[in-house]
Design an enzyme around this catalytic site. Structure first.
Site, PDB file in Angstrom:
ATOM      1  CG  ASP A   7      -0.389   0.262   2.528  1.00 23.14           C
ATOM      2  OD1 ASP A   7       0.852   0.405   2.620  1.00 23.14           O
ATOM      3  OD2 ASP A   7      -1.153   0.351   3.518  1.00 23.14           O
ATOM      4  CB  CYS A  64       0.832  -2.255   4.750  1.00 17.60           C
ATOM      5  SG  CYS A  64       0.706  -3.146   6.311  1.00 17.60           S
ATOM      6  CB  THR A  66       2.310  -2.006  10.924  1.00 17.78           C
ATOM      7  OG1 THR A  66       1.113  -2.554  10.339  1.00 17.78           O
ATOM      8  CG2 THR A  66       2.003  -0.667  11.564  1.00 17.78           C
ATOM      9  CG  HIS A  97      10.635 -24.132  12.518  1.00 18.84           C
ATOM     10  ND1 HIS A  97      10.843 -23.965  13.872  1.00 18.84           N
ATOM     11  CD2 HIS A  97      11.703 -24.858  12.062  1.00 18.84           C
ATOM     12  CE1 HIS A  97      11.971 -24.558  14.223  1.00 18.84           C
ATOM     13  NE2 HIS A  97      12.525 -25.089  13.145  1.00 18.84           N
ATOM     14  CG  HIS A 132       8.947 -27.863  11.512  1.00 19.35           C
ATOM     15  ND1 HIS A 132       8.671 -27.262  12.712  1.00 19.35           N
ATOM     16  CD2 HIS A 132      10.252 -28.230  11.548  1.00 19.35           C
ATOM     17  CE1 HIS A 132       9.772 -27.226  13.448  1.00 19.35           C
ATOM     18  NE2 HIS A 132      10.738 -27.810  12.771  1.00 19.35           N
TER      19      HIS A 132
HETATM   20  C1  RB5 Z   1      -2.013   2.991   6.362  1.00 20.65           C
HETATM   21  O1  RB5 Z   1      -1.959   4.256   6.920  1.00 20.65           O
HETATM   22  C2  RB5 Z   1      -1.684   1.950   7.409  1.00 20.65           C
HETATM   23  O2  RB5 Z   1      -2.739   1.794   8.281  1.00 20.65           O
HETATM   24  C3  RB5 Z   1      -1.328   0.635   6.748  1.00 20.65           C
HETATM   25  O3  RB5 Z   1      -0.248   0.830   5.888  1.00 20.65           O
HETATM   26  C4  RB5 Z   1      -0.903  -0.489   7.671  1.00 20.65           C
HETATM   27  O4  RB5 Z   1       0.076  -0.052   8.556  1.00 20.65           O
HETATM   28  C5  RB5 Z   1      -1.983  -1.213   8.347  1.00 20.65           C
HETATM   29  O5  RB5 Z   1      -1.777  -2.252   8.984  1.00 20.65           O
END
Ligand code: RB5
Length: 147
Positions: A7, A64, A66, A97, A132
């Protein structure tokens, strides 16, 4: 062949990962997003996860902000084992694993050097099988019990 997507939160880091893949002559397809405009991570995770689950692509990389939202989304696709990692040990062990088929990380969490090393480990490490494999089969069993 690798399927890669992000994203907006992972866009810059994806560009850096793709540069590294180019240098290594590792083939990939970029499933977007293609600029920094805001998009919803599930809309990127689904086509990448489908491409890997179908067997058309060997492995996937999803980024993304996080790494969390995009990994949760990818794991909704049957047959996907997407691992959100932010260290090299986990990126290697999730292959050994968990036979993870998609590596996820956060563009607001890890830097390009660490991302590159995690991708390298993820792509070169083999699944160990044995006990595993039994555990992986139980993950598939959970999927098969869902309505
Ligand atoms: C986008 O702002 C953010 O929420 C997305 O990239 C991600 O971190 C969500 O888990």
């Amino acid at each position: 062949m690798i399927a890669i997507g992000s994203d907006h939160g992972g866009y810059d880091l994806k560009q850096s990962v793709m540069e590294w893949l180019d240098e290594q002559k590792i083939q990939y397809k970029d499933f977007g997003t293609f600029d920094r405009n805001s998009v919803d991570y599930a809309d990127i995770a689904e086509p990448v996860a489908n491409a890997v689950a179908s067997g058309e692509y060997e492995k996937g990389i999803l980024i993304c902000g996080t790494g969390i939202g995009i990994s949760i989304s990818a794991n909704k696709v049957k047959g996907i084992r997407a691992a959100c990692c932010s260290d090299c040990y986990s990126a290697e062990m999730t292959r050994r694993h968990n036979d993870a088929n998609i590596l996820c990380f956060g563009g607001r969490v890890v830097g390009p050097g660490l991302a590159q090393k995690m991708v390298e480990l993820f792509l070169k490490t083999e699944f160990e099988g044995g006990r595993h494999a039994r555990r992986i089969a139980k993950i598939a069993d959970i999927e098969s019990r869902q309505k």
